[in-house]
Design a protein around this motif. Structure first.
Motif, short mmCIF file in Angstrom:
data_model
loop_
_atom_site.label_atom_id
_atom_site.label_comp_id
_atom_site.label_asym_id
_atom_site.label_seq_id
_atom_site.Cartn_x
_atom_site.Cartn_y
_atom_site.Cartn_z
N MET A 1 0.84 -1.19 0.00
CA MET A 1 0.00 0.00 0.00
C MET A 1 0.88 1.25 0.00
O MET A 1 1.85 1.33 0.74
CB MET A 1 -0.92 -0.01 1.23
CG MET A 1 -1.92 1.12 1.24
SD MET A 1 -3.09 1.00 2.61
CE MET A 1 -4.14 -0.34 2.03
N THR A 2 0.54 2.19 -0.83
CA THR A 2 1.31 3.42 -0.95
C THR A 2 1.10 4.32 0.26
O THR A 2 -0.02 4.51 0.72
CB THR A 2 0.90 4.19 -2.22
OG1 THR A 2 1.08 3.33 -3.35
CG2 THR A 2 1.74 5.43 -2.40
N GLN A 3 2.19 4.90 0.75
CA GLN A 3 2.13 5.80 1.89
C GLN A 3 2.43 7.23 1.46
O GLN A 3 3.41 7.49 0.76
CB GLN A 3 3.12 5.38 2.97
CG GLN A 3 3.18 6.35 4.14
CD GLN A 3 4.19 5.94 5.17
OE1 GLN A 3 4.12 4.84 5.71
NE2 GLN A 3 5.14 6.82 5.47
N ILE A 4 1.58 8.14 1.90
CA ILE A 4 1.79 9.57 1.67
C ILE A 4 2.22 10.20 2.99
O ILE A 4 1.51 10.09 3.99
CB ILE A 4 0.50 10.26 1.19
CG1 ILE A 4 -0.01 9.63 -0.11
CG2 ILE A 4 0.73 11.76 1.00
CD1 ILE A 4 -1.44 10.02 -0.45
N ASP A 5 3.39 10.81 3.01
CA ASP A 5 3.81 11.59 4.17
C ASP A 5 3.25 12.99 4.00
O ASP A 5 3.58 13.68 3.02
CB ASP A 5 5.33 11.64 4.29
CG ASP A 5 5.92 10.31 4.74
OD1 ASP A 5 5.20 9.52 5.37
OD2 ASP A 5 7.11 10.07 4.45
N MET B 1 -8.94 11.62 -1.54
CA MET B 1 -8.11 11.09 -2.61
C MET B 1 -7.41 9.80 -2.18
O MET B 1 -7.33 8.84 -2.95
CB MET B 1 -7.07 12.15 -3.02
CG MET B 1 -6.15 11.73 -4.16
SD MET B 1 -4.72 10.80 -3.61
CE MET B 1 -3.82 12.07 -2.77
N ALA B 2 -6.93 9.76 -0.95
CA ALA B 2 -6.27 8.55 -0.45
C ALA B 2 -7.25 7.37 -0.44
O ALA B 2 -6.89 6.25 -0.79
CB ALA B 2 -5.71 8.80 0.95
N ALA B 3 -8.49 7.64 -0.07
CA ALA B 3 -9.51 6.58 -0.06
C ALA B 3 -9.75 6.06 -1.47
O ALA B 3 -9.92 4.84 -1.67
CB ALA B 3 -10.81 7.10 0.55
N ARG B 4 -9.74 6.97 -2.44
CA ARG B 4 -9.98 6.54 -3.83
C ARG B 4 -8.82 5.71 -4.38
O ARG B 4 -9.04 4.81 -5.19
CB ARG B 4 -10.17 7.77 -4.74
CG ARG B 4 -11.49 8.47 -4.59
CD ARG B 4 -11.74 9.46 -5.72
NE ARG B 4 -10.74 10.51 -5.80
CZ ARG B 4 -10.82 11.69 -5.15
NH1 ARG B 4 -11.86 11.93 -4.35
NH2 ARG B 4 -9.88 12.60 -5.29
N THR B 5 -7.62 6.03 -3.97
CA THR B 5 -6.44 5.38 -4.54
C THR B 5 -5.89 4.24 -3.68
O THR B 5 -4.97 3.55 -4.09
CB THR B 5 -5.31 6.40 -4.76
OG1 THR B 5 -4.97 7.00 -3.50
CG2 THR B 5 -5.74 7.48 -5.75
N GLY B 6 -6.45 4.08 -2.48
CA GLY B 6 -5.96 3.03 -1.60
C GLY B 6 -4.68 3.38 -0.87
O GLY B 6 -4.02 2.50 -0.30
N ALA B 7 -4.33 4.66 -0.87
CA ALA B 7 -3.10 5.10 -0.19
C ALA B 7 -3.38 5.33 1.30
O ALA B 7 -4.53 5.54 1.70
CB ALA B 7 -2.58 6.38 -0.83
#
Length: 198
Positions: A1-5, A25-31
């Protein structure tokens, strides 16, 4: 899973204008989002920036036009000269970190509630009652505002060091896989990057 800092500042009008679009946006992309509240004024001094009050008049005037314009575009209430700004944003950041460690609530909602208190609700986020109300609104125990102060201060300081090392010079600032995105108006670009389009 991609992580956004996500490096954010409790006093930043641009973090307020970001709303909860990052979380959507994170919910849409799975981040997943890792929140890193940090001292933006200290970061300015270490990365070649200037605090708003010390900027050239042309920058001050542009900021005075751009912020209300962006708020109107986003349909968000906004006060360019809030009653309690600048103030001490550290207590709210410490409470956020305590909430992050405790879990059980919505961190995106908490970040937005804190910023909204400053820029739309004429509240002083240096006051315990304001911070506790933000915690409660986001589903956290309001008592977290009274706990973990030392750990909060240490994490807050560490987040600043990590921010400078990672190339962060403003807020909101998003980093994913070494790619940097600065500004609430770059969330769409960040999403396109996560989708492999940018």
């Amino acid at each position: 899973m991609t992580q956004i800092d996500y490096y954010f500042a409790t006093l930043s009008p641009y973090c307020y204008l970001a709303g909860t679009r990052l979380e959507q946006m994170a919910a849409r992309t799975g981040a997943t989002v890792t929140y890193k509240p940090f001292d933006i004024v200290a970061a300015f001094g270490r990365t070649g920036g200037t605090p708003p009050k010390d900027r050239h008049i042309s920058r001050i005037e542009y900021r005075a036009q751009e912020l209300p314009r962006q708020a109107k575009k986003l349909g968000m209430p906004f006060n360019l000269q809030p009653a309690h700004w600048p103030t001490n944003g550290a207590p709210a950041a410490y409470a956020f970190i305590a909430a992050q460690n405790a879990g059980g609530g919505d961190l995106g909602a908490l970040a937005h509630a804190i910023c909204r208190a400053v820029w739309a609700e004429e509240k002083d986020i240096a006051e315990d009652a304001v911070v506790k109300a933000c915690l409660q609104e986001a589903g956290f125990d309001p008592a977290l505002a009274d706990s973990g102060m030392l750990e909060g201060a240490e994490t807050y300081a560490r987040n600043l060091e990590e921010a400078v090392e990672a190339g962060v010079f403003g807020a909101p600032f998003y980093i994913v896989d070494g790619e940097r995105f600065w500004g609430q108006d770059r969330i769409e670009d960040l999403e396109q990057h996560l989708q492999g389009k940018l």
